[in-house]
Design a protein around this motif. Structure first.
Motif, PDB file in Angstrom:
ATOM      1  N   THR A 247       0.819  -1.208   0.000  1.00  0.00           N
ATOM      2  CA  THR A 247       0.000   0.000   0.000  1.00  0.00           C
ATOM      3  C   THR A 247       0.858   1.267   0.000  1.00  0.00           C
ATOM      4  O   THR A 247       0.353   2.361  -0.144  1.00  0.00           O
ATOM      5  CB  THR A 247      -0.925   0.011   1.228  1.00  0.00           C
ATOM      6  OG1 THR A 247      -0.194  -0.498   2.331  1.00  0.00           O
ATOM      7  CG2 THR A 247      -2.129  -0.856   0.979  1.00  0.00           C
ATOM      8  N   ARG A 364      -3.426   7.197  -4.489  1.00  0.00           N
ATOM      9  CA  ARG A 364      -4.053   5.891  -4.624  1.00  0.00           C
ATOM     10  C   ARG A 364      -4.969   5.855  -5.827  1.00  0.00           C
ATOM     11  O   ARG A 364      -5.824   6.711  -6.000  1.00  0.00           O
ATOM     12  CB  ARG A 364      -4.821   5.535  -3.353  1.00  0.00           C
ATOM     13  CG  ARG A 364      -4.458   4.132  -2.903  1.00  0.00           C
ATOM     14  CD  ARG A 364      -5.039   3.771  -1.565  1.00  0.00           C
ATOM     15  NE  ARG A 364      -4.863   4.810  -0.575  1.00  0.00           N
ATOM     16  CZ  ARG A 364      -5.885   5.340   0.077  1.00  0.00           C
ATOM     17  NH1 ARG A 364      -7.104   4.976  -0.169  1.00  0.00           N
ATOM     18  NH2 ARG A 364      -5.659   6.259   0.980  1.00  0.00           N
ATOM     19  N   ARG A 587      -5.203  -2.071  -3.184  1.00  0.00           N
ATOM     20  CA  ARG A 587      -5.825  -1.096  -2.288  1.00  0.00           C
ATOM     21  C   ARG A 587      -5.950  -1.723  -0.904  1.00  0.00           C
ATOM     22  O   ARG A 587      -6.074  -2.934  -0.774  1.00  0.00           O
ATOM     23  CB  ARG A 587      -7.203  -0.698  -2.819  1.00  0.00           C
ATOM     24  CG  ARG A 587      -7.105   0.194  -4.063  1.00  0.00           C
ATOM     25  CD  ARG A 587      -8.468   0.566  -4.610  1.00  0.00           C
ATOM     26  NE  ARG A 587      -9.215  -0.597  -5.053  1.00  0.00           N
ATOM     27  CZ  ARG A 587     -10.374  -0.975  -4.549  1.00  0.00           C
ATOM     28  NH1 ARG A 587     -10.927  -0.282  -3.575  1.00  0.00           N
ATOM     29  NH2 ARG A 587     -10.978  -2.045  -5.022  1.00  0.00           N
TER      30      ARG A 587
END
Ligand code: ADP
Ligand code: MG
Length: 606
Positions: A247, A364, A587
């Protein structure tokens, strides 16, 4: 036509030509000089830069110094104290050994060297300025060690000077070199100044804590906070360092440091192995971050491949590739909730502060629409996976089983805690020992389904699908020979290949799961991996990609109501599942909000 006769090049010109390879810009001067200081056993190096290194570079070390009588040699080509024989070259442990740096640098700058040899009474000074002979040798006051000053780089080679960029750009390159050295040698104290201002001062780091502090200074605190420490040995290879969690990824491959026996290298085989280890957990197009150290017997790695020695060649490339892949793959797979909930303000995903400042949120990626059609994947999905269980209303059997866990297990609070409620049909809200846990239900279930499908597929074996019309693939001669000599490479995955001619292969059968994939492109990619790297995992990758898509479609959708028991079952499944911290797109699947963080939100106890 004017035929030209042959003449021997002058020493200066030879050095200037060599400088073309070794000295590209101020950063390369700093790299060479720092390497020399390290090779001389320095414990502290101070670097003073003026105007991006274009005006001057001064490097002072407390190493062994150079013997007065060796000074003319130090500045002449092919003279070194580091190796005396071919045997020594083959097991070389020093960073330098070619005896090219000082003569090259001095042929394209004004160089001044002051040094005092370890058992000499006085220091000595020499100067060189791109002319033939070493100039005046005179005594000078200097502590044991060496100071080298390089002024006016490329002053006598105007064509090369033109290639220099702005001061700021040159300094950025130079700073990067110093950072690499700082990561390569924790035991070395380093100070860097630019135009009289201190850029950083790094004391020698000897224990884990101070090492991590140094890594944080160089790579940012966010990196070390979301990295796992690895340390693994096998078959004479040792890998240590820090790898960023999936991440924590970057849009560029700019936070990747890999050292082989203390030497920073950029190596295709290494990059490939690491990339592959992350392949299953990282979002497409993002780059992993890592600081890693590989140590192995120097005899098993050839460092004499490149003048700047930034590339290496492993004697047993395949072993190294395998070791790196396996070590990192396992390290990343083992990141399970219980290892992370203990850390203050952390989850595999993000900590609250960084998500609030928007840095991670902005980087992200959004979930992308999958290209594979659901209908195509459904039958394969069902064959791999048991039919939906009516009891859990669409959830799979393993899921239902986990719901019926024993009361004994329930007594201690599990890492992800117990479910309290479902939020907006998307999130599960749970309570654990640290505070509150939020789970993205779909993302979490998708990972669990995917991991389970992979296991199921491995157990079931490969089903193959014969093709009515064979696919013809054009390859090189070397590649068709590879296929001929290693038939099992492809057959183990359910392929049947026939070599039709020196440059043609016929594909007669493909693994059922890969039916829709671009077969000829896949085969060509696999072959080119095999030629270059000696191994390939592309078929597994492709297969996993398809499984991931199926898992995505086969997982609980948002807006499905779950009972508390089902939610708890999902939490328990997450604790058991490898890589459950990220969904198949990299994610995060859950976040922890500790009591401390909740208190902060309400300004409690401040
Ligand atoms: P190499 O590092 O490949 O030997 P260099 O041209 O970089 O070649 O350096 C030549 C020699 O000068 C080295 O072998 C070493 O003996 C000596 N030398 C250079 N820099 C230093 C230093 N900072 N401290 C001690 N000796 C040095
Ligand atoms: Mg050197």
């Amino acid at each position: 036509m004017n035929p030209r006769r042959i003449k021997r090049l002058s020493a200066v010109l030879t050095n200037q030509i060599a400088a073309g390879e070794v000295v590209e810009r101020p950063a390369s001067v700093v790299k060479e000089l720092l390497e020399n200081s390290i090779d001389a056993g320095a414990t502290q190096v101070d670097i003073d830069i003026e105007q991006g290194g274009i005006k001057s570079i001064i490097i002072r070390d407390d190493g062994s110094g150079i013997h007065k009588d060796d000074l003319p040699l130090a500045l002449s080509r092919h003279a070194t104290s580091k190796i005396y024989s071919l045997e020594e070259l083959e097991t070389v442990g020093s960073l330098g050994f070619r005896g090219e740096a000082l003569p090259s640098i001095s042929s394209v700058s004004r160089l001044e060297l002051k040094t005092r040899f370890i058992d000499d009474e006085t220091g000595w000074k020499v100067r060189a300025d791109g002319r033939d002979d070493v100039l005046d040798l005179e005594p000078v006051a200097h502590p044991v060690g060496t100071t080298i000053a390089v002024h006016d780089l490329f002053f006598n080679t105007p064509a090369r000077r033109k290639f220099l960029r702005t001061e700021k750009t040159e300094f950025t390159h130079l700073e990067e070199v110093v950072k690499r050295m700082a990561l390569g040698r924790f035991d070395l104290g380093l100070q860097l100044k630019h135009n009289g201002k201190q850029v950083f001062r790094l004391p020698a780091a000897t224990d884990q804590l101070s090492m991590e502090k140094r890594v944080a200074t160089i790579c940012g605190k966010a990196f070390i906070d979301s990295a796992v420490h690895v340390e693994m040995s096998a078959a004479g290879l040792t890998l240590r360092g820090w790898v960023g969690l999936p991440t924590f990824t970057r849009s560029q491959a700019d936070l990747q440091y890999f050292f082989v026996n203390g030497r920073m290298v950029k190596d295709r085989l290494v990059t490939h192995a690491i990339r592959q280890a992350y392949q299953d957990v990282i979002y497409h197009g993002r780059h992993p971050a890592y600081v890693l150290y590989l140590s192995l017997d120097p005899a098993l790695v050839d460092v004499n491949v490149h003048p700047a020695k930034s590339e290496v060649r492993f004697r047993e490339g395949r072993l190294v590739h395998d070791f790196l892949f396996r070590s990192l793959h396992d390290a990343l797979a083992q990141v399970k909730p219980e290892q992370l909930v203990g850390k203050e303000s952390s989850s595999p995903a993000l900590n609250l502060t960084s998500s609030m400042s928007g840095t991670m949120a902005a980087s992200r990626p959004e979930q992308q629409h999958m290209s594979l059609a659901v209908q195509e994947s459904r039958p394969a999905y069902q064959s791999v996976f048991s039919a939906p269980s009516p009891r859990t209303g669409g959830m799979d059997a393993g899921f239902a089983m986990a719901a019926a866990q024993s009361p004994a297990e329930q007594e201690r609070v599990p890492p992800l805690g117990f479910a309290i409620a479902q939020l907006k049909g998307i999130y599960i809200l749970a309570e654990n020992e640290q505070g509150m846990v939020l789970v993205d239900m779909h993302a979490a279930h998708e990972r669990i389904t995917y991991e389970r499908m992979k296991t199921a597929l491995e157990g079931e074996g490969i089903r193959a699908q014969p093709l009515l019309v064979p696919i013809m693939v054009a390859v090189s001669e070397r590649e068709s020979r590879l296929v001929e000599e290693n038939p099992e490479l492809f057959s183990q995955f359910g392929f049947e290949l026939d070599v039709m001619g020196p440059e043609t292969i016929a594909v007669r059968q493909v693994p059922a799961l890969l039916r829709e994939a671009e077969v000829s492109e896949l085969i060509r990619d696999v072959l080119s991996d095999l030629v270059e790297l000696g191994s390939s995992t592309r078929i597994q990758e492709k297969r996993n990609e398809i499984l991931a898509t199926m898992a995505c479609h086969g997982s609980v959708r948002a807006n499905r109501r779950l009972t508390i028991a089902e939610m708890n079952a999902l939490l328990r499944d997450m604790e058991r599942t490898e890589r459950s911290g990220q969904c198949n797109h990299g994610r995060p699947t859950w976040v922890q909000l500790g009591l401390g963080e909740l208190d902060k939100l309400f300004l409690r106890g401040q």
